[in-house]
Design a protein around this motif. Structure first.
Motif, mmCIF file in Angstrom:
data_model
loop_
_atom_site.group_PDB
_atom_site.id
_atom_site.type_symbol
_atom_site.label_atom_id
_atom_site.label_comp_id
_atom_site.label_asym_id
_atom_site.label_seq_id
_atom_site.Cartn_x
_atom_site.Cartn_y
_atom_site.Cartn_z
ATOM 1 N N GLY A 151 73.879 58.168 58.823
ATOM 2 C CA GLY A 151 75.084 58.805 59.602
ATOM 3 C C GLY A 151 74.456 59.528 59.943
ATOM 4 O O GLY A 151 75.350 60.273 61.073
ATOM 5 N N SER A 152 73.473 60.282 60.534
ATOM 6 C CA SER A 152 72.825 61.170 60.824
ATOM 7 C C SER A 152 71.458 60.860 61.841
ATOM 8 O O SER A 152 70.362 61.114 60.862
ATOM 9 C CB SER A 152 73.237 63.094 60.574
ATOM 10 N N LYS A 212 72.497 56.843 46.556
ATOM 11 C CA LYS A 212 73.079 56.206 47.538
ATOM 12 C C LYS A 212 72.382 56.382 48.821
ATOM 13 O O LYS A 212 73.418 56.175 49.768
ATOM 14 C CB LYS A 212 74.638 57.267 47.361
ATOM 15 N N GLY A 213 71.544 57.176 49.050
ATOM 16 C CA GLY A 213 71.321 57.271 50.387
ATOM 17 C C GLY A 213 69.746 58.164 49.814
ATOM 18 O O GLY A 213 69.552 58.894 49.611
ATOM 19 N N GLY A 214 70.079 59.152 51.621
ATOM 20 C CA GLY A 214 68.680 60.018 51.459
ATOM 21 C C GLY A 214 68.263 61.030 52.936
ATOM 22 O O GLY A 214 69.263 60.171 54.546
ATOM 23 N N VAL A 215 68.103 61.417 53.198
ATOM 24 C CA VAL A 215 67.580 62.330 54.394
ATOM 25 C C VAL A 215 66.016 62.479 54.670
ATOM 26 O O VAL A 215 65.219 62.419 53.874
ATOM 27 C CB VAL A 215 68.347 64.012 54.119
ATOM 28 N N GLY A 227 69.424 60.879 58.979
ATOM 29 C CA GLY A 227 70.279 60.756 57.840
ATOM 30 C C GLY A 227 70.718 59.206 56.851
ATOM 31 O O GLY A 227 72.166 58.703 58.072
ATOM 32 N N CYS A 228 70.408 58.673 55.863
ATOM 33 C CA CYS A 228 70.657 57.070 56.187
ATOM 34 C C CYS A 228 71.659 57.257 54.428
ATOM 35 O O CYS A 228 71.792 57.908 53.584
ATOM 36 C CB CYS A 228 69.571 56.076 55.761
ATOM 37 N N MET A 229 73.028 55.965 53.962
ATOM 38 C CA MET A 229 73.564 55.830 53.238
ATOM 39 C C MET A 229 73.190 54.106 53.010
ATOM 40 O O MET A 229 73.413 53.336 53.807
ATOM 41 C CB MET A 229 74.316 56.499 53.148
ATOM 42 N N MET A 240 79.154 60.513 53.392
ATOM 43 C CA MET A 240 76.847 60.791 53.908
ATOM 44 C C MET A 240 76.599 62.192 53.922
ATOM 45 O O MET A 240 75.634 62.420 53.534
ATOM 46 C CB MET A 240 77.439 59.904 54.912
ATOM 47 N N ILE A 273 74.833 64.010 50.885
ATOM 48 C CA ILE A 273 73.516 64.134 50.775
ATOM 49 C C ILE A 273 72.675 64.305 51.061
ATOM 50 O O ILE A 273 71.571 65.342 51.170
ATOM 51 C CB ILE A 273 73.063 61.963 51.051
#
Lengths: 146, 85
Positions: free
Chosen positions: A91-92, A119-122, A140-142, B45, B48
């Motif tokens: 995501g980023s 659901k994802g993380g940083v 950042g991934c999801m 997204m 998070i």
């Protein structure tokens, strides 16, 4: 908990990526919920080096980020295993490229959890060669369940 | 890092700073606190990423269930208050 190690066959169970777009050879230190260190040999014969660049082969920075995302994907999949089908997205990305990386060496891929949920993380991510950082960043991934 | 943030106003200010930084939208400093995040351009997204940034700024450890409560500035502040009080 003891760190996990994975070979390429085992890695394939945790990422949807396949050659020639798989950029991890083995996982040497994986701590579920915490961190991963993986290795990827930069083969001089790889197609992308022939064009990037013809007379001066350099590992594309975007592919190093992809390799870090794939390592992070393995970490996530082992931390939050699921039988449901899911897709992974970055995501980023914030990154700084510190050194030019040339083929013929082994890239060390590191990802450390800043915050992670199902659901994802940083993640703090960095790549290094022989212990010297060549890239540092945050990612950042999801995942989206189908 | 924020210094000993504990009042609703202080938390809201920190939250707005985080949202503005992560989205690159300075207008969020003044956005309607009741407006749904979706209408402010904040997706799941980003939720998070917001969670990670708030944990760092406020020195708290949020739970996964809190993500579902991050629906507006007002709702998020109310959730955060339970951690800093």
């Amino acid at each position: 908990m003891q760190a996990l190690k994975l070979n390429k066959h085992e890695i394939l169970k945790h990422v949807p990526h396949r050659p020639p777009f798989l950029f991890i050879d083995r996982v040497v230190d994986l701590r579920p919920g915490k961190s991963i260190q993986a290795l990827f040999y930069l083969d001089p014969a790889a197609d992308y080096f022939q064009g990037h660049f013809p007379n001066h082969h350099v590992m594309p920075g975007s592919l190093m980020l992809e390799a870090l995302a794939q390592a992070t994907c393995v970490l996530f999949d082992i931390t939050y295993p699921s039988k449901r089908k899911r897709r992974f997205y970055a995501g980023s990305v914030k990154a700084r490229f510190l050194k030019v990386v040339q083929p013929g060496c082994e890239l060390e891929l590191n990802s450390k959890v800043i915050s992670m949920v199902s659901k994802g993380g940083v993640y703090d991510v960095w790549a290094s060669i022989n212990g010297m950082d060549v890239l540092r960043g945050e990612m950042g991934c999801m995942c989206v369940y189908e | 890092m924020a210094d000993a943030v504990s009042t609703p106003q202080e938390i809201e200010t920190e939250l707005r700073k985080v949202l503005s930084y992560l989205t690159g939208n300075a207008d969020l400093i003044h956005a309607d606190a009741n407006k749904p995040f979706k209408e402010l351009g904040i997706d799941s997204m980003m939720a998070i990423e917001i969670m990670a940034a708030l944990e760092k700024e406020l020195k708290i450890q949020l739970q996964e269930r809190d993500l579902a409560k991050f629906t507006s500035i007002k709702e998020t502040v109310e959730t955060l208050l339970t951690y800093v009080r």
